[in-house]
Design a protein around this motif. Sequence first.
Motif, PDB file in Angstrom:
ATOM      1  N   ALA A 154      -8.060  17.208 -41.655  1.00  0.00           N
ATOM      2  CA  ALA A 154      -8.890  16.751 -42.769  1.00  0.00           C
ATOM      3  C   ALA A 154     -10.382  16.864 -42.486  1.00  0.00           C
ATOM      4  O   ALA A 154     -11.174  17.074 -43.404  1.00  0.00           O
ATOM      5  N   LEU A 155     -10.770  16.726 -41.220  1.00  0.00           N
ATOM      6  CA  LEU A 155     -12.184  16.541 -40.906  1.00  0.00           C
ATOM      7  C   LEU A 155     -12.851  17.692 -40.157  1.00  0.00           C
ATOM      8  O   LEU A 155     -14.086  17.797 -40.189  1.00  0.00           O
ATOM      9  N   HIS A 156     -12.084  18.515 -39.489  1.00  0.00           N
ATOM     10  CA  HIS A 156     -12.699  19.485 -38.589  1.00  0.00           C
ATOM     11  C   HIS A 156     -12.562  20.924 -39.077  1.00  0.00           C
ATOM     12  O   HIS A 156     -11.658  21.252 -39.847  1.00  0.00           O
ATOM     13  N   SER A 157     -13.470  21.744 -38.593  1.00  0.00           N
ATOM     14  CA  SER A 157     -13.504  23.150 -39.005  1.00  0.00           C
ATOM     15  C   SER A 157     -12.308  23.904 -38.428  1.00  0.00           C
ATOM     16  O   SER A 157     -11.660  23.461 -37.478  1.00  0.00           O
ATOM     17  N   VAL A 158     -12.050  25.073 -39.011  1.00  0.00           N
ATOM     18  CA  VAL A 158     -10.953  25.905 -38.510  1.00  0.00           C
ATOM     19  C   VAL A 158     -11.223  26.301 -37.063  1.00  0.00           C
ATOM     20  O   VAL A 158     -10.298  26.341 -36.243  1.00  0.00           O
ATOM     21  N   GLU A 160     -12.838  24.632 -34.737  1.00  0.00           N
ATOM     22  CA  GLU A 160     -12.562  23.480 -33.877  1.00  0.00           C
ATOM     23  C   GLU A 160     -11.066  23.243 -33.749  1.00  0.00           C
ATOM     24  O   GLU A 160     -10.556  22.972 -32.653  1.00  0.00           O
ATOM     25  N   ARG A 161     -10.353  23.349 -34.855  1.00  0.00           N
ATOM     26  CA  ARG A 161      -8.909  23.138 -34.836  1.00  0.00           C
ATOM     27  C   ARG A 161      -8.203  24.224 -34.040  1.00  0.00           C
ATOM     28  O   ARG A 161      -7.249  23.959 -33.304  1.00  0.00           O
ATOM     29  N   CYS A 162      -8.680  25.458 -34.175  1.00  0.00           N
ATOM     30  CA  CYS A 162      -8.113  26.568 -33.418  1.00  0.00           C
ATOM     31  C   CYS A 162      -8.325  26.355 -31.927  1.00  0.00           C
ATOM     32  O   CYS A 162      -7.412  26.562 -31.111  1.00  0.00           O
ATOM     33  N   GLY A 163      -9.529  25.925 -31.554  1.00  0.00           N
ATOM     34  CA  GLY A 163      -9.816  25.636 -30.155  1.00  0.00           C
ATOM     35  C   GLY A 163      -8.921  24.543 -29.608  1.00  0.00           C
ATOM     36  O   GLY A 163      -8.413  24.642 -28.481  1.00  0.00           O
ATOM     37  N   ARG A 164      -8.699  23.499 -30.410  1.00  0.00           N
ATOM     38  CA  ARG A 164      -7.819  22.406 -29.982  1.00  0.00           C
ATOM     39  C   ARG A 164      -6.412  22.921 -29.712  1.00  0.00           C
ATOM     40  O   ARG A 164      -5.795  22.588 -28.698  1.00  0.00           O
ATOM     41  N   TRP A 165      -5.899  23.758 -30.612  1.00  0.00           N
ATOM     42  CA  TRP A 165      -4.537  24.252 -30.434  1.00  0.00           C
ATOM     43  C   TRP A 165      -4.438  25.161 -29.208  1.00  0.00           C
ATOM     44  O   TRP A 165      -3.480  25.064 -28.435  1.00  0.00           O
ATOM     45  N   LEU A 166      -5.423  26.009 -29.015  1.00  0.00           N
ATOM     46  CA  LEU A 166      -5.393  26.918 -27.867  1.00  0.00           C
ATOM     47  C   LEU A 166      -5.454  26.148 -26.552  1.00  0.00           C
ATOM     48  O   LEU A 166      -4.798  26.520 -25.571  1.00  0.00           O
ATOM     49  N   LEU A 167      -6.225  25.058 -26.509  1.00  0.00           N
ATOM     50  CA  LEU A 167      -6.284  24.232 -25.304  1.00  0.00           C
ATOM     51  C   LEU A 167      -4.929  23.603 -25.017  1.00  0.00           C
ATOM     52  O   LEU A 167      -4.454  23.600 -23.869  1.00  0.00           O
ATOM     53  N   ALA A 168      -4.308  23.050 -26.058  1.00  0.00           N
ATOM     54  CA  ALA A 168      -2.989  22.427 -25.882  1.00  0.00           C
ATOM     55  C   ALA A 168      -1.959  23.464 -25.447  1.00  0.00           C
ATOM     56  O   ALA A 168      -1.126  23.202 -24.566  1.00  0.00           O
ATOM     57  N   ALA A 169      -2.025  24.652 -26.035  1.00  0.00           N
ATOM     58  CA  ALA A 169      -1.091  25.712 -25.677  1.00  0.00           C
ATOM     59  C   ALA A 169      -1.323  26.188 -24.245  1.00  0.00           C
ATOM     60  O   ALA A 169      -0.382  26.492 -23.512  1.00  0.00           O
ATOM     61  N   HIS A 170      -2.588  26.251 -23.844  1.00  0.00           N
ATOM     62  CA  HIS A 170      -2.930  26.653 -22.484  1.00  0.00           C
ATOM     63  C   HIS A 170      -2.319  25.684 -21.465  1.00  0.00           C
ATOM     64  O   HIS A 170      -1.775  26.099 -20.438  1.00  0.00           O
ATOM     65  N   ASP A 171      -2.397  24.388 -21.749  1.00  0.00           N
ATOM     66  CA  ASP A 171      -1.789  23.390 -20.867  1.00  0.00           C
ATOM     67  C   ASP A 171      -0.289  23.614 -20.735  1.00  0.00           C
ATOM     68  O   ASP A 171       0.269  23.557 -19.633  1.00  0.00           O
ATOM     69  N   ARG A 172       0.356  23.849 -21.841  1.00  0.00           N
ATOM     70  CA  ARG A 172       1.813  23.944 -21.858  1.00  0.00           C
ATOM     71  C   ARG A 172       2.319  25.280 -21.337  1.00  0.00           C
ATOM     72  O   ARG A 172       3.397  25.343 -20.750  1.00  0.00           O
ATOM     73  N   ALA A 173       1.545  26.330 -21.568  1.00  0.00           N
ATOM     74  CA  ALA A 173       1.964  27.652 -21.093  1.00  0.00           C
ATOM     75  C   ALA A 173       1.876  27.756 -19.572  1.00  0.00           C
ATOM     76  O   ALA A 173       2.664  28.445 -18.931  1.00  0.00           O
ATOM     77  N   GLY A 174       0.883  27.051 -19.002  1.00  0.00           N
ATOM     78  CA  GLY A 174       0.720  27.110 -17.552  1.00  0.00           C
ATOM     79  C   GLY A 174       0.205  28.448 -17.063  1.00  0.00           C
ATOM     80  O   GLY A 174       0.325  28.774 -15.882  1.00  0.00           O
ATOM     81  N   GLU A 175      -0.346  29.232 -17.969  1.00  0.00           N
ATOM     82  CA  GLU A 175      -0.889  30.536 -17.583  1.00  0.00           C
ATOM     83  C   GLU A 175      -2.009  30.912 -18.542  1.00  0.00           C
ATOM     84  O   GLU A 175      -2.170  30.310 -19.613  1.00  0.00           O
ATOM     85  N   GLN A 176      -2.796  31.917 -18.139  1.00  0.00           N
ATOM     86  CA  GLN A 176      -3.992  32.282 -18.893  1.00  0.00           C
ATOM     87  C   GLN A 176      -3.678  32.865 -20.259  1.00  0.00           C
ATOM     88  O   GLN A 176      -4.386  32.613 -21.237  1.00  0.00           O
ATOM     89  N   ILE A 177      -2.608  33.643 -20.349  1.00  0.00           N
ATOM     90  CA  ILE A 177      -2.282  34.346 -21.580  1.00  0.00           C
ATOM     91  C   ILE A 177      -1.283  33.540 -22.407  1.00  0.00           C
ATOM     92  O   ILE A 177      -0.226  33.147 -21.919  1.00  0.00           O
ATOM     93  N   ILE A 178      -1.646  33.293 -23.669  1.00  0.00           N
ATOM     94  CA  ILE A 178      -0.781  32.575 -24.598  1.00  0.00           C
ATOM     95  C   ILE A 178      -0.126  33.596 -25.512  1.00  0.00           C
ATOM     96  O   ILE A 178      -0.813  34.322 -26.240  1.00  0.00           O
ATOM     97  N   GLN A 179       1.187  33.683 -25.469  1.00  0.00           N
ATOM     98  CA  GLN A 179       1.919  34.651 -26.280  1.00  0.00           C
ATOM     99  C   GLN A 179       2.032  34.136 -27.708  1.00  0.00           C
ATOM    100  O   GLN A 179       2.924  33.375 -28.059  1.00  0.00           O
ATOM    101  N   LEU A 180       1.101  34.557 -28.554  1.00  0.00           N
ATOM    102  CA  LEU A 180       1.070  34.071 -29.929  1.00  0.00           C
ATOM    103  C   LEU A 180       0.319  35.058 -30.802  1.00  0.00           C
ATOM    104  O   LEU A 180      -0.787  35.469 -30.475  1.00  0.00           O
ATOM    105  N   THR A 181       0.914  35.433 -31.927  1.00  0.00           N
ATOM    106  CA  THR A 181       0.240  36.334 -32.848  1.00  0.00           C
ATOM    107  C   THR A 181      -0.767  35.552 -33.689  1.00  0.00           C
ATOM    108  O   THR A 181      -0.631  34.342 -33.895  1.00  0.00           O
ATOM    109  N   GLN A 182      -1.767  36.241 -34.207  1.00  0.00           N
ATOM    110  CA  GLN A 182      -2.752  35.594 -35.068  1.00  0.00           C
ATOM    111  C   GLN A 182      -2.108  35.144 -36.374  1.00  0.00           C
ATOM    112  O   GLN A 182      -2.523  34.145 -36.975  1.00  0.00           O
ATOM    113  N   GLU A 183      -1.086  35.846 -36.815  1.00  0.00           N
ATOM    114  CA  GLU A 183      -0.371  35.446 -38.023  1.00  0.00           C
ATOM    115  C   GLU A 183       0.306  34.091 -37.824  1.00  0.00           C
ATOM    116  O   GLU A 183       0.247  33.209 -38.694  1.00  0.00           O
TER     117      GLU A 183
END
Length: 248
Positions: A154-158, A160-183
Amino acid sequence: MSIAVEPPSRFRAEPRTANRLLAAVSAVDFERIKDRLEFVPLVRGQVLFEPGDDVTVTYFPAHRTMVSMLVVTRDGHEIEAATIGREGAVGGIVSAGDKPAFGRAVVRTAGSAFAMPTVALETAKCASPTFGELFSRYADTLIAQMMQSIACNALHSVEERCGRWLLAAHDRAGEQIIQLTQEALAEMLGVQRTTVTAVIRDLEAQGAVRRQRGAVAIIDRQALERLSCECYRAVEDHFATMLPEVVL
């Protein structure tokens, strides 16, 4: 229980090293559930359950596997409410085994998981106060993540939200590359793919990430944290407080 075709032996893993929540279960309590755990492969895009489905299986993602919990609108649009990886479990957690499912659970990063009947998980909770307390604390962190997602959407820009998701994914992936399409990322953020493409391009220009085919590489973690909103840190701090033994 027959959840999936038995995977090749080379894909096998040990539950208590592959999933942090299972690792936090005491040795005595783990004995109660170990024979009900089944190692299963998960492919990208696989739907674990849909809104209204009976949640009969609980999944514990292993290693880099990630699952999205999505809210689905009447016209078919969806937006992510929570990301679950090797720190947690999917299905019958917040609801304490009650059915049916409210949202959709979709595999975002392929890999594997340990699956068990949700009824067996509930039986173990009832049999052991310490086991039940661990999963109650995990349910608290999952609800907190969903509540923070509401505020963030509701409050944050795309960006900022994208950065938040990538950080969370980085933690869970345990590696530099996150396997995820832009779609897929666009679907989770509830925006057009062209919007995500522009955001990733901007993050790349600022040295935080690098685009790859079907993936995003984290180049400068600190830069990405600066470009993200406070929601990432709020959720992670609460997780560390509630479940210090499970922190990634």
